[in-house]
Design an enzyme around this catalytic site. Structure first.
Site, PDB file in Angstrom:
ATOM      1  N   LYS A   1      -8.272  -2.662   1.321  1.00  0.00           N
ATOM      2  CA  LYS A   1      -8.389  -1.498   2.510  1.00  0.00           C
ATOM      3  C   LYS A   1      -8.977  -0.301   2.282  1.00  0.00           C
ATOM      4  O   LYS A   1      -9.493   0.429   3.171  1.00  0.00           O
ATOM      5  CB  LYS A   1      -6.837  -1.140   2.960  1.00  0.00           C
TER       6      LYS A   1
ATOM      7  N   LYS B   1      -1.484 -12.831  15.520  1.00  0.00           N
ATOM      8  CA  LYS B   1      -2.826 -12.618  15.168  1.00  0.00           C
ATOM      9  C   LYS B   1      -3.322 -13.649  14.537  1.00  0.00           C
ATOM     10  O   LYS B   1      -4.340 -14.443  14.788  1.00  0.00           O
ATOM     11  CB  LYS B   1      -3.395 -11.449  14.716  1.00  0.00           C
ATOM     12  N   THR B   2      -2.954 -14.021  13.221  1.00  0.00           N
ATOM     13  CA  THR B   2      -3.165 -15.126  12.384  1.00  0.00           C
ATOM     14  C   THR B   2      -3.019 -16.351  12.950  1.00  0.00           C
ATOM     15  O   THR B   2      -4.002 -17.363  12.930  1.00  0.00           O
ATOM     16  CB  THR B   2      -2.591 -14.891  11.007  1.00  0.00           C
TER      17      THR B   2
ATOM     18  N   ARG C   1       0.934  -1.114  -0.103  1.00  0.00           N
ATOM     19  CA  ARG C   1      -0.051   0.032  -0.051  1.00  0.00           C
ATOM     20  C   ARG C   1       0.808   1.235   0.012  1.00  0.00           C
ATOM     21  O   ARG C   1       2.191   1.208   0.416  1.00  0.00           O
ATOM     22  CB  ARG C   1      -0.883   0.076   1.202  1.00  0.00           C
TER      23      ARG C   1
ATOM     24  N   ARG D   1       1.713 -12.172  -1.067  1.00  0.00           N
ATOM     25  CA  ARG D   1       0.485 -12.648  -0.576  1.00  0.00           C
ATOM     26  C   ARG D   1      -0.544 -13.646  -1.463  1.00  0.00           C
ATOM     27  O   ARG D   1      -0.078 -13.531  -2.464  1.00  0.00           O
ATOM     28  CB  ARG D   1      -0.404 -11.029  -0.593  1.00  0.00           C
TER      29      ARG D   1
END
Length: 671
Positions: free
Chosen positions: A334, A375-376, A189, A455
Site C-alpha cells: 500500500k 468487489k472481488t 496496516r 491473507r
C-alpha cells in the site's frame, strides 16, 4: 539472524507504554475517523513470540516475462558485460542503497548466504585498517565500513522458502505447498502511523488537513528514521534485495528496490510486484523508488512526530520509504500504491483502487468498492479475463494493472465459494497469520486465533483466466459498488458524469455495526475515491481525471447496491447474489444501456424498469418496503449522511471556473 535475538524481534504488549514510559504524542491528531481501514487489524494480544507461535498451530517461481526493447541480442544479454563486472556493479548499486547518511559508506556488500559462504568471501576486519597516515582509524573508517553484509538478490521462491524456514520462527510449509508465516504483533496496516514528508513541493501538491490520510513529518525526522532503519539493516549478516517493476504498461512502469530483513517480505514482494526477466535485470540500473523495511526494529518514540513504536514514512522528493516497528507486509504494497497515486497523475495517468476485468470481445469494466461490497466476487468471472484485483492505472494507452500479484482475504475461504483463490494457494504463495493443524499442516481458514485479517499473496498467473500481460483497452463501464445496509439504494442505477464523480468521491458503503447485544443499526462508511487511506492528492483531482477519461472514451458509470432490500438490516433481506450477477452481466453485454429508465426521488438516480433475470419489483426499493413512511425516513437519513460527508470537498475548485464543482455538488441528494 539478528532479528531473532532480543534486540529486534516483536514488540509485544502495549507499545505505547513500554517499560513504564508514557505515550509520546508530539503532533496534533487530525480528528478524522473516516480513513479506509480495509486491512488494518487489532494488534495480537500475545506477549511473546512463543505465545504467538502457539496460536498458529492446532494440536491433533513463476516468472512473468515482458517483451522489452532492452532484451536485445538473440544469443545473449543486451549488454556485453562480463559476469564479474556485472556482479561488481550490482554490489556497488546495493551498497549505495544501504549507504548511511551520517556514516562514510554503506557496508561492504557480499553476494550469497553467510551460512554457506566460503571463509575467503568474508575477509577479516583487520584487513580494512590500512588508513591514510594523516587520519586516525576511528575517523577514517566508520562502523559500517567494517561491516560485511551478505545480500541475497532476487531469490527464487524455493530459495526464499529455505531462508524463511531456516531462520524465521513461525514459517512452515502447509499441506497445499504455500508458505505460512507470521507478521508479528501487527496483523494489519497502521494508518495512524503513516507519515509523509511535508516540504515546499508536497505542501502545495498533496491533500492535507481534515479527511486526508496524509499526516506530515519533516525531512530531518525522516532522515533520522532512515538512519535507524539502514543502520539496523547494515547490522545484519544478510539482507534480501528485490529489484522489480510496478505497472504493466511498459511506457509508464516504475523500477522499485525493496531492501528487507525477512525472507517472508522478499517472497511477498516477489509475488506482488512485476517480476523482471533475467534480461531486464541485466539492464535494471538505478531504481526509481526504494523501500527500507526494518520492520523488526522499532522507531524511537521520543523522535518528533512519532506517536508509537511504529512508523511508516514516505519521502517523495528522495523517492524512499522507511518501515520501522511493523512486520505486516501489506505496508509495502500500500505504500507503493500511495507513491503511484502521486507519480501517475503527474503524467496524466489516473491511478485507481479498483478491480478490473475484460470480456472476450475486449470490453473492459472497472469495479470500485470498499471491503464487504463484493468487489472481488463480482470482478472474478469465469467468462471474463482478470486484468487485476486491486490497483490499476488508466492512461492514454488504456488500463494496466500496477501489480504482478493478488492479495486475497482468506477468512472463511472455501473451495466451493472461491475456487480460483483456493487453487492459487500452492507452492510460491505466502499465507499470512493463518492457523493450521500441527501434524497435517492443513490450514483452517475459519480460525481467527491470530487475526481475522488472514491473507494470501500469490502471483497473478496463479489465476487461470488472468490476462497476461495485465493490460487492456479503455474501460466501457465504471461500476461503483455499495453494500447499503440501510436498504434504500436501488440494486442498479445509471449515473451521468457529475453523479459518477459525486459517488466516486463519496466512496460509500454501509455495513452492520455489530451483532453483539442486538445492535442492528447500520453504520455508514465513506472513503474518498474508494481508497482514502492511499490517495495523495485532493479527491476531486482524481474525480475530475476520471470524468475526463470517461467522457473521452465513452464509458458509462453505474452504482450497484449489493446490500439490503425491503428494509434496513434486521427487517429487510440482502439482495440475492444471482440477481446482482445478472445486473453485472447486463452491464457487460450493453443491454442495460437500452433499457427504459425512471428517476428516483432525493438521490435523483436513473433506474431501469426491467433487467433480464431480475424481479422488476426490486429495481425500485420503495416497492419492497412494506412501511413506506419508514422507507422515506431512512432515505432522508442516508441523504443527510452523504451531505455531511461531502461538505469536506465542496470548497475545492476544479479548473479555472467552478462549474465542474457546482455540477458535482448538484449531483448529490436534493431534499
Amino acid at each position: 539472524m539478528a532479528e531473532n535475538g532480543n534486540g529486534g524481534e516483536f514488540s509485544f504488549g502495549n507499545g505505547d507504554a513500554r517499560n513504564g514510559l508514557t505515550k509520546i504524542a508530539t503532533n496534533k491528531k487530525d480528528g478524522n475517523g473516516a480513513v479506509c481501514h480495509d486491512d488494518s487489524a487489532t494488534p495480537v494480544k500475545a506477549q511473546t513470540i512463543d505465545e504467538l507461535h502457539s496460536l498458529q498451530k492446532k494440536r491433533s517461481a513463476p516468472t512473468t516475462p515482458i517483451k522489452s526493447s532492452a532484451a536485445a541480442s538473440p544469443g545473449g544479454f543486451a549488454n556485453a558485460v562480463s559476469e564479474e563486472e556485472r556482479q561488481k556493479q550490482q554490489l556497488q548499486s546495493i551498497s549505495a542503497s544501504l549507504a548511511s547518511l551520517t556514516r562514510e559508506t554503506g557496508p561492504k556488500v557480499v553476494r550469497g548466504d553467510p551460512a554457506t559462504a566460503r571463509k575467503a568471501e568474508t575477509p577479516k576486519v583487520a584487513h580494512v585498517t590500512h588508513t591514510h597516515p594523516h587520519f586516525t582509524p576511528t575517523i577514517a573508517v566508520s562502523d559500517s565500513a567494517l561491516k560485511f553484509t551478505h545480500f541475497l538478490y532476487n531469490l527464487s521462491p524455493a530459495e526464499l522458502y529455505e531462508q524463511a524456514i531456516k531462520d524465521e520462527k513461525g514459517s512452515f510449509i502447509t499441506s497445499s505447498g504455500a508458505l505460512a508465516t507470521l507478521s508479528g504483533a501487527k496483523t494489519g496496516r497502521s494508518p495512524r502511523d503513516k507519515r509523509v514528508v511535508k516540504d515546499d513541493t508536497t505542501e502545495a501538491e498533496l491533500w492535507w488537513g481534515k479527511g486526508s490520510p496524509n499526516i506530515e513529518m519533516d525531512e530531518h525526522t525522516f532522515l533520522t528514521n532512515r538512519e535507524r532503519a539502514v543502520d539496523y539493516l547494515n547490522s545484519l549478516d544478510k539482507v534480501f534485495v528485490n529489484d522489480q517493476y510496478l505497472n504493466w504498461d511498459p511506457e509508464n512502469r516504475i523500477k522499485v528496490r525493496i531492501v528487507s530483513a525477512r525472507a517472508y517480505h522478499s517472497l511477498f514482494m516477489h509475488n506482488m510486484c512485476i517480476r523482471p526477466t533475467p534480461e531486464e535485470l541485466e539492464n535494471f540500473g538505478t531504481p526509481d523508488f526504494t523501500i527500507y523495511n526494518a520492520g523488526q526494529f522499532p522507531c524511537n518514540r521520543y523522535t518528533h512526530y512519532m506517536t508509537s513504536s511504529t512508523s511508516v514514512d514516505l519521502n517523495l522528493a528522495r523517492r524512499e520509504m522507511v518501515i520501522l516497528g511493523t512486520q505486516y507486509a501489506g505496508e509495502m504494497k500500500k505504500g507503493l500504491f500511495s507513491v503511484m497515486h502521486y507519480l501517475m497523475p503527474k503524467r496524466g495517468i489516473l491511478s485507481l483502487h479498483s478491480g478490473c476485468n475484460m470480456g472476450k470481445g475486449g470490453d473492459v469494466a472497472l469495479f470500485f468498492g470498499l471491503s464487504g461490497t463484493g468487489k472481488t466476487t463480482l470482478s472474478t468471472d469465469h467468462n471474463r479475463y482478470l486484468i487485476g484485483d486491486d490497483e490499476h492505472c488508466w492512461s492514454d494507452n488504456g488500463v494496466s494493472n500496477i501489480e504482478g500479484g493478488c492479495y486475497a482475504k482468506c477468512i472463511d475461504l472455501s473451495r466451493e465459494k472461491e475456487p480460483d483463490i483456493w487453487n492459487a494457494i500452492k507452492f510460491g504463495t505466502v499465507l499470512e497469520n493463518v492457523v493450521f493443524e500441527e501434524h497435517t499442516r492443513e490450514v483452517d481458514y475459519t480460525d481467527k486465533s491470530v487475526t481475522e485479517n488472514t491473507r494470501a499473496a500469490y502471483p497473478i498467473e496463479y489465476i487461470p483466466n488472468a490476462k497476461i500481460p495485465c493490460v487492456g483497452p479503455h474501460p466501457k463501464n465504471v461500476i461503483l459498488l455499495a453494500c447499503d445496509a440501510f436498504g434504500v439504494l436501488p440494486p442498479v442505477s445509471k449515473l451521468n458524469l457529475a453523479q459518477t464523480m459525486y459517488h466516486f468521491i463519496s466512496g460509500y458503503t454501509a455495513l452492520v455495526a455489530g451483532t453483539e447485544d442486538g445492535i442492528k443499526e447500520p453504520k455508514a462508511t465513506f472513503s474518498a475515491c474508494f481508497g482514502a487511506a492511499f490517495i495523495m492528492l485532493h479527491p476531486t483531482k482524481y474525480a475530475a481525471m476520471l470524468a475526463e477519461k470517461m467522457k473521452k472514451h465513452g464509458a458509462t458509470g453505474w452504482l450497484v447496491n449489493t446490500g439490503w432490500s425491503g428494509g434496513s438490516y434486521g427487517s429487510g433481506s440482502r439482495i440475492k447474489l444471482p440477481y446482482t450477477r445478472k445486473i453485472i452481466d447486463a452491464i457487460h453485454s450493453g443491454s442495460l444501456l437500452n433499457a427504459e429508465y425512471k428517476k428516483t426521488e432525493v438521490f435523483g438516480l436513473e433506474i431501469p424498469t426491467e433487467v433480464e433475470g431480475v424481479p422488476s419489483e426490486i429495481l425500485d426499493p420503495i416497492n419492497t418496503w412494506a412501511d413506506k413512511k419508514a422507507y422515506k425516513e431512512t432515505l432522508l437519513k442516508l441523504a443527510d449522511l452523504f451531505k455531511n460527508n461531502f461538505e469536506t470537498f465542496t470548497n475545492y475548485k476544479i479548473g479555472k471556473d467552478n462549474k465542474l464543482t457546482e455540477e458535482m455538488v448538484a449531483a448529490g441528494p436534493i431534499f
